[in-house]
Each structure stands twice: as C-alpha cells, then as structure tokens.
Scaffold this motif. Structure first.
Motif: not given
Length: 286
Positions: A256-262, A266-270
């Motif tokens: 779950n932590v890895r999913d949140m980091l992903m 992605l939000s930072t890149m957007i």
C-alpha cells in the motif's frame, strides 16, 4: 387538526461538505443578494428510517415584490448534471441562509414538494454570517395545520440534525482542526505531505492502543470497575480486525505504501507538466 408530511422522528444526517458548499456560495453571492438559496441532495433510507444530506448546489433567483423567481432552467440543468455524476442522489429539500425562516419558505416548499420523490422536502437554514463566531444550522419540515374543511397553512417545525462524515471527510476535518488560525501553529495553511500524515495517524493509533491496554490492565488488576458497554465495544473492535500474521500484514502495508508513493509521483509529474504548459502558453509568439 394538524397533519405532517414528514415523520418528526426520522433521523437526518448532514455531511460537512454540504455546509462548506453553502458557506462558499454565500461568500461568492452577488453584491445585491442578501441570502443564498439552493437544492439539497441526498438519499432516503426507508429501512433505517433516516435521511442523509450528502450534496447541494445553489440556485439563481430574483426578488420580485416579495416573491422569489427561481431560475428553474438553471436548477434543472444543475440537477441533470449532478445525476450524471451521482445517480444515487435525489432531491431531499432546499437550503437558505439567514437567521430565521423567510416569508418565501412556503413558496419554496411548494416547488420542492414537486421535485422530491417522497414529496416531503426538508429546509436547512444556515446562518452563514457566523454570529458569535459560530455556524448555526437548523433543520425544518413543513407541518400542515388548520381546520378540517377550512383554510390550511404551513408551519415549519424544527427537526434534530446530526453530522455525519466518511473516512475522507474525517481526515480533512481533523487536519482543519490542527490548522486552526487561532492557535500558535506556525504551519497554518500548509498541508502536510501524505507520508507525514500516515506517520501522524500511526502515532495517534498507537496512543489509543496504549490507552486501551492501560484500561484492560487496570480492570484485570481490579484497579478499575469493569464496564459492560466498554467491554462489548472492545470485543466488536477486536473481532472486526481480520486475523493476519505479522509477515502478511507487513507485506500488505508495504504494498500500500508503494502504491501511495506511485500516486504521489504521478500527481507531482502532472503538476509539473501543467506548470510547464502554462508557462509555454504565456510565452509570446516569435
């Protein structure tokens, strides 16, 4: 004789999002408008005997000789758009701002009685002026009264109102309490990163577990008198937790932590891409 279209014992729940939307509409109202009027949306739960107010939108209007001329076309369009996004929501009533029920309440009740599937619209009155630094909210329903066979009228009777919030709303409200501008917190207006919020939530959970263990040890040591209500609550809480060994829980938590980091990446890149696009669009053509 007196009859009511609404069960006065019905439990009514309102979500914090509704109040925030009403306050936002009040702050953005036209300069010549003294109040804000809008449609309440929600769900009827006939099995539990409750009504849940989950959403709302403001409706444009004009005052004409003491009467309100609602922009019915705008109200219909907003309702249709909302149905596309939240098909489970239905019209449950209307809201208005002010400190007392207005003279136009009867007119609005007649309109929303036709819009409500149950024919029993609720009236949420919000004092958005924050008199006494408090947000006053009152809920009313229309009670028909009069002499049988004679002239009848409507009386607005107050109903009990409770706040209800989901997990996401509870997290947001807890963060707003920490960001109280009256406190000495220097981080007011600064939203903490997601991982910091996870650490804070874990620390808070650890403190509550320590409190529960301290209570259980005191009861076992006969330092505190046992309470059946607390015991049943602890039993329900413990039985609701799935039986997972420590290794499986660690793997599940790390996933779950890895999913949140992903998601954060992605939000930072957007965000970065949007900022670059804005700057490129603002550049003059060569």
């Amino acid at each position: 004789a007196m009859s009511s279209n609404f069960n006065l014992r019905t439990k009514v729940l309102v979500h914090p999002l509704v109040l925030f939307q009403i306050i936002d509409a009040y702050e953005r109202r036209p300069k010549d408008a003294n109040q804000v009027i809008g449609t309440l949306l929600g769900r009827f739960n006939n099995k539990q005997g409750s009504t849940e107010i989950t959403n709302c939108f403001s409706v444009l209007y004009k005052e004409n000789g003491g009467r309100l001329d609602l922009n019915l076309g705008y109200a219909t369009d907003m309702l249709e758009l909302n149905q596309l996004t939240f098909p489970q929501e239905r019209v449950v009533g209307w809201f208005s701002t002010g400190k007392a029920v207005s003279r136009s309440a009867t007119q609005l009740h007649e309109y929303y009685a036709k819009e409500c599937p149950e024919g029993r619209p609720l009236h949420l009155l919000v004092d958005a002026a924050l008199r006494g630094q408090r947000l006053s909210t009152r809920l009313y329903c229309a009670v028909e009264m009069g002499v049988p066979g004679g002239t009848k009228g409507l009386m607005f009777s107050m109903l009990p109102l409770e706040m209800a919030s989901g997990t996401a709303e509870a997290v947001a409200l807890r963060l707003m309490q920490k960001q109280n501008p009256l406190s000495n917190n220097k981080q007011v207006g600064h939203i903490l990163p997601e991982l910091v919020q996870v650490v804070d939530a874990t620390r808070e959970l650890q403190q509550r577990l320590d409190l529960v263990l301290r209570y259980i040890n005191d009861v076992l040591a006969r330092k505190r008198r046992p309470d059946n209500v607390v015991g049943r609550a602890l039993h329900d809480a413990l039985t609701s937790v799935p039986m997972v060994d420590s290794d499986s829980f660690r793997m599940l938590f790390n996933a779950n932590v890895r999913d949140m980091l992903m998601a954060i990446t992605l939000s930072t890149m957007i965000k970065t891409q949007l900022q670059i696009s804005e700057k490129l669009s603002d550049m003059p053509d060569q």
